[in-house]
Design a protein around this motif. Sequence first.
Motif, PDB file in Angstrom:
ATOM      1  N   ALA A   1     -21.135  -0.394  90.016  1.00  0.00           N
ATOM      2  CA  ALA A   1     -21.672  -1.313  89.004  1.00  0.00           C
ATOM      3  C   ALA A   1     -20.802  -2.559  88.906  1.00  0.00           C
ATOM      4  O   ALA A   1     -21.295  -3.689  88.901  1.00  0.00           O
ATOM      5  N   LEU A   2     -19.489  -2.357  88.842  1.00  0.00           N
ATOM      6  CA  LEU A   2     -18.569  -3.499  88.742  1.00  0.00           C
ATOM      7  C   LEU A   2     -18.698  -4.394  89.962  1.00  0.00           C
ATOM      8  O   LEU A   2     -18.805  -5.623  89.855  1.00  0.00           O
ATOM      9  N   SER A   3     -18.688  -3.758  91.122  1.00  0.00           N
ATOM     10  CA  SER A   3     -18.713  -4.506  92.366  1.00  0.00           C
ATOM     11  C   SER A   3     -20.014  -5.315  92.488  1.00  0.00           C
ATOM     12  O   SER A   3     -19.999  -6.499  92.849  1.00  0.00           O
ATOM     13  N   GLU A   4     -21.121  -4.681  92.166  1.00  0.00           N
ATOM     14  CA  GLU A   4     -22.412  -5.381  92.263  1.00  0.00           C
ATOM     15  C   GLU A   4     -22.499  -6.532  91.265  1.00  0.00           C
ATOM     16  O   GLU A   4     -22.974  -7.629  91.590  1.00  0.00           O
ATOM     17  N   GLU A   5     -22.040  -6.297  90.053  1.00  0.00           N
ATOM     18  CA  GLU A   5     -22.132  -7.359  89.043  1.00  0.00           C
ATOM     19  C   GLU A   5     -21.181  -8.510  89.354  1.00  0.00           C
ATOM     20  O   GLU A   5     -21.492  -9.676  89.110  1.00  0.00           O
ATOM     21  N   MET A   6     -20.005  -8.192  89.909  1.00  0.00           N
ATOM     22  CA  MET A   6     -19.063  -9.259  90.253  1.00  0.00           C
ATOM     23  C   MET A   6     -19.575 -10.076  91.434  1.00  0.00           C
ATOM     24  O   MET A   6     -19.352 -11.284  91.498  1.00  0.00           O
ATOM     25  N   ALA A   7     -20.270  -9.419  92.344  1.00  0.00           N
ATOM     26  CA  ALA A   7     -20.841 -10.143  93.478  1.00  0.00           C
ATOM     27  C   ALA A   7     -22.003 -11.022  93.001  1.00  0.00           C
ATOM     28  O   ALA A   7     -22.225 -12.118  93.519  1.00  0.00           O
ATOM     29  N   ARG A   8     -22.709 -10.543  92.007  1.00  0.00           N
ATOM     30  CA  ARG A   8     -23.903 -11.229  91.538  1.00  0.00           C
ATOM     31  C   ARG A   8     -23.561 -12.428  90.651  1.00  0.00           C
ATOM     32  O   ARG A   8     -24.290 -13.414  90.604  1.00  0.00           O
ATOM     33  N   ASP A   9     -22.417 -12.338  89.919  1.00  0.00           N
ATOM     34  CA  ASP A   9     -22.127 -13.338  88.890  1.00  0.00           C
ATOM     35  C   ASP A   9     -20.643 -13.703  88.904  1.00  0.00           C
ATOM     36  O   ASP A   9     -19.792 -12.888  88.539  1.00  0.00           O
ATOM     37  N   PRO A  10     -20.320 -14.941  89.313  1.00  0.00           N
ATOM     38  CA  PRO A  10     -18.904 -15.317  89.403  1.00  0.00           C
ATOM     39  C   PRO A  10     -18.205 -15.380  88.047  1.00  0.00           C
ATOM     40  O   PRO A  10     -16.985 -15.467  87.984  1.00  0.00           O
ATOM     41  N   ARG A  11     -18.969 -15.342  86.969  1.00  0.00           N
ATOM     42  CA  ARG A  11     -18.344 -15.396  85.643  1.00  0.00           C
ATOM     43  C   ARG A  11     -17.691 -14.071  85.274  1.00  0.00           C
ATOM     44  O   ARG A  11     -16.891 -14.005  84.347  1.00  0.00           O
ATOM     45  N   VAL A  12     -18.049 -13.002  85.994  1.00  0.00           N
ATOM     46  CA  VAL A  12     -17.524 -11.679  85.648  1.00  0.00           C
ATOM     47  C   VAL A  12     -16.132 -11.493  86.250  1.00  0.00           C
ATOM     48  O   VAL A  12     -15.939 -11.701  87.442  1.00  0.00           O
ATOM     49  N   PHE A  13     -15.166 -11.139  85.423  1.00  0.00           N
ATOM     50  CA  PHE A  13     -13.852 -10.748  85.943  1.00  0.00           C
ATOM     51  C   PHE A  13     -13.375  -9.495  85.236  1.00  0.00           C
ATOM     52  O   PHE A  13     -13.826  -9.174  84.136  1.00  0.00           O
ATOM     53  N   LEU A  14     -12.486  -8.783  85.907  1.00  0.00           N
ATOM     54  CA  LEU A  14     -11.951  -7.519  85.385  1.00  0.00           C
ATOM     55  C   LEU A  14     -10.471  -7.704  85.094  1.00  0.00           C
ATOM     56  O   LEU A  14      -9.724  -8.187  85.938  1.00  0.00           O
ATOM     57  N   MET A  15     -10.061  -7.345  83.884  1.00  0.00           N
ATOM     58  CA  MET A  15      -8.643  -7.434  83.529  1.00  0.00           C
ATOM     59  C   MET A  15      -8.223  -6.148  82.834  1.00  0.00           C
ATOM     60  O   MET A  15      -8.969  -5.598  82.036  1.00  0.00           O
ATOM     61  N   GLY A  16      -7.029  -5.696  83.145  1.00  0.00           N
ATOM     62  CA  GLY A  16      -6.507  -4.511  82.482  1.00  0.00           C
ATOM     63  C   GLY A  16      -5.238  -4.043  83.162  1.00  0.00           C
ATOM     64  O   GLY A  16      -4.789  -4.648  84.150  1.00  0.00           O
ATOM     65  N   GLU A  17      -4.704  -2.969  82.648  1.00  0.00           N
ATOM     66  CA  GLU A  17      -3.464  -2.436  83.213  1.00  0.00           C
ATOM     67  C   GLU A  17      -3.782  -1.673  84.499  1.00  0.00           C
ATOM     68  O   GLU A  17      -4.677  -0.822  84.506  1.00  0.00           O
ATOM     69  N   GLU A  18      -3.100  -2.006  85.565  1.00  0.00           N
ATOM     70  CA  GLU A  18      -3.190  -1.283  86.846  1.00  0.00           C
ATOM     71  C   GLU A  18      -4.553  -1.413  87.531  1.00  0.00           C
ATOM     72  O   GLU A  18      -4.878  -0.609  88.399  1.00  0.00           O
ATOM     73  N   VAL A  19      -5.353  -2.384  87.147  1.00  0.00           N
ATOM     74  CA  VAL A  19      -6.698  -2.458  87.734  1.00  0.00           C
ATOM     75  C   VAL A  19      -6.691  -3.044  89.143  1.00  0.00           C
ATOM     76  O   VAL A  19      -7.590  -2.761  89.937  1.00  0.00           O
ATOM     77  N   ALA A  20      -5.692  -3.850  89.484  1.00  0.00           N
ATOM     78  CA  ALA A  20      -5.744  -4.595  90.740  1.00  0.00           C
ATOM     79  C   ALA A  20      -5.022  -3.857  91.873  1.00  0.00           C
ATOM     80  O   ALA A  20      -5.636  -3.119  92.637  1.00  0.00           O
TER      81      ALA A  20
END
Lengths: 372, 328
Positions: free
Chosen positions: B13-32
Amino acid sequence: MHSPQLLLTMYRKMVLARRFEEKAGQAYGQKKIQGFCHLYIGQEAVVVGINEAIRPDDMVMTGYRDHVHPLVRGSDAGMLMAELFGKDTGYSKGKGGSMHFFDVEHHFYGGYGIVGGQIPLAAGMAFASKYRNEDRITVCSFGDAASNQGALHETFNMASKWKLPVLYVVENNKYGMGTDIARVSAQPDIHKRADAYNMRGESVDGMDVLAVHDLVKELAASIRAGKGPVLLECFTYRFRGHSMSDAATYRTKDEVESERKRDPILKLREHILERKVAPEARLDAIDEEEKRIVDEAIAFADQSPEPPIEDVWTHCLVADGEADVKPRERVRGATDVKWPSYPTDFKVTWELEPREPKDEPQRAPSRKKGAA
Amino acid sequence: MPELAYRDALNQALSEEMARDPRVFLMGEEVARYNGAYKVSQGLLDKFGSARVVDAPISELGFAGLGVGAAMLGLRPVIEMMTWNFAILAMDQIVNNAAKLRHMSGGQLRCPIVFRGPGGAGGRLSSQHSQALEANYAHFPGLKVVAPGTPADAKGLLKSAIRDENPIIFVEAELLYGSRGDVPEGEYTIPIGKADIKRPGRDVTLITWSRMLTAAVLPAAELLAQQGIDAEVIDLRSIKPLDHETIAASVRRTNRVVVVEESWPFASVGSELSDFIQRECFDDLDAPVRRVTGLDVPMAYAANLERAIQPSPERIIEAVNAVLYRPG
């Protein structure tokens, strides 16, 4: 050397701010405004000096002493006053009141009632600017007491590490409500706390609008150039209590009297006369014009209706397809409202944390559950 | 239809939405670089870069607020809380800013943001790491609260949450991340506010959500079936807004209700459901609504105590017997 036009603009705005707050105080006495009401009287040089040094499309936000920040950005004085009166014609339709002014058209992103609560938001707005590769900066004000909130320390760390384009302004009026900031601060020189975050910290006489203006001009350019956030401490003073219900008995009469002699408006007025930028009569005329604007604002607020009772249910959640409310268009029928809009299709080019070869993992990451 | 783990469904879900919309970003502890404490964000840093998948310092209040500010200016942040226990530190930003911005600005601002992470018991983690807190957030107007219990729902609801114009509290479950289920491929969303009948039945309605669905309620329904009791199982999926229609329609068919929730009984989602059902379906009820909840104590570490504190098929069957006036 400051241009005559700049000096007169700053004078006009400071007078407008002073008159607005005096009238708001009066209206509070008449119970037309209720609840908490924190006046900005005495601190005008800070907000005006900053405003004339940044761009109109830069973002501004502050805490709950928030009447003047939008006013000097160009907000409609009548609609601001109507918000204080809890009227339908207010910027937030009477839902926000004194502590929650918002005027998105003029890039004023709010008054916030929880001490220091706006500090992380400003970093987020600056993050958005950098993410989209815009050159706008965010200016976030707060009082001296907010400097002891965890939100500030958490945010400074991130803002500095990620070089976010944000100017943090401590409006140090010496007291967090009734408590002298020095009594509760191990480091009362607040701007020095920037050092802990590898961030530039500066201070300025916040009763001197020209000094504020000149320093902010330089800081804004540095921030816009990508050199990271700055903490600016403005030493100022509020001539009234913390709020309308505060008799301010924790300050001596002598202290207040001596601060009043540093009144930033009188100081600028003297400077204008000394430099012969304008004759006294011209300044008196400005005083009259601004007084009239505020009188009209009071009349407008007075005559405006309360919000319709059905409005109790609106603006809790955004419904599908629901547009944003543009206050000046809604209230004044204005057709020239420029509303910020942001692209939905763009490429993110910012590398927030570029990878170096030494950062490459030595082996494939484990898929095992691994929370600490 | 491919079978996926709950964590991988969220990852899709995250991957598809991030590919679909450049406004979406993920932030948090240890996410990257760590690829997520629970590997939900596996591979996203490599796909989307370090401005869109951001390792935050351990400053929940700070980065929650940073997300809110970014949402005010037209981005669509997904803020990962390593667990909802830690989000208690961020509650000021979620409750006082995210939930109220639209309102206090008189409709000038919106705050499209998703706060997501695991809630509920984590398995031998004791009290500070084992709390089902969704009722807390459901209490506040201005927030939507979602808690999927299956991989398919997790994917469809996360996609809807990211596209929503409002702040969403998205509660996953620590003990569900490895659970597997069929997940439709590609573009596919589930509307927020729609419950799902996971098992149709005639005799009693069991209402639940999140991990209790598979950990206690469906197993209880199977045991009841062996005893000739046909239980209907409603998975709320969305706590707020609540799908009143699906609940009321089921109660009208079965006339008996047991609510099963992992959280504590006082002022809980189950309390709200009980109030709604007695108010709107009074004439349809053949017995008072019963609740099976976590016991009203902090979670203990010892295995037997931890088990005893949480709802179990046995306690559910006991409650079902009570609403059926059936000897246990």
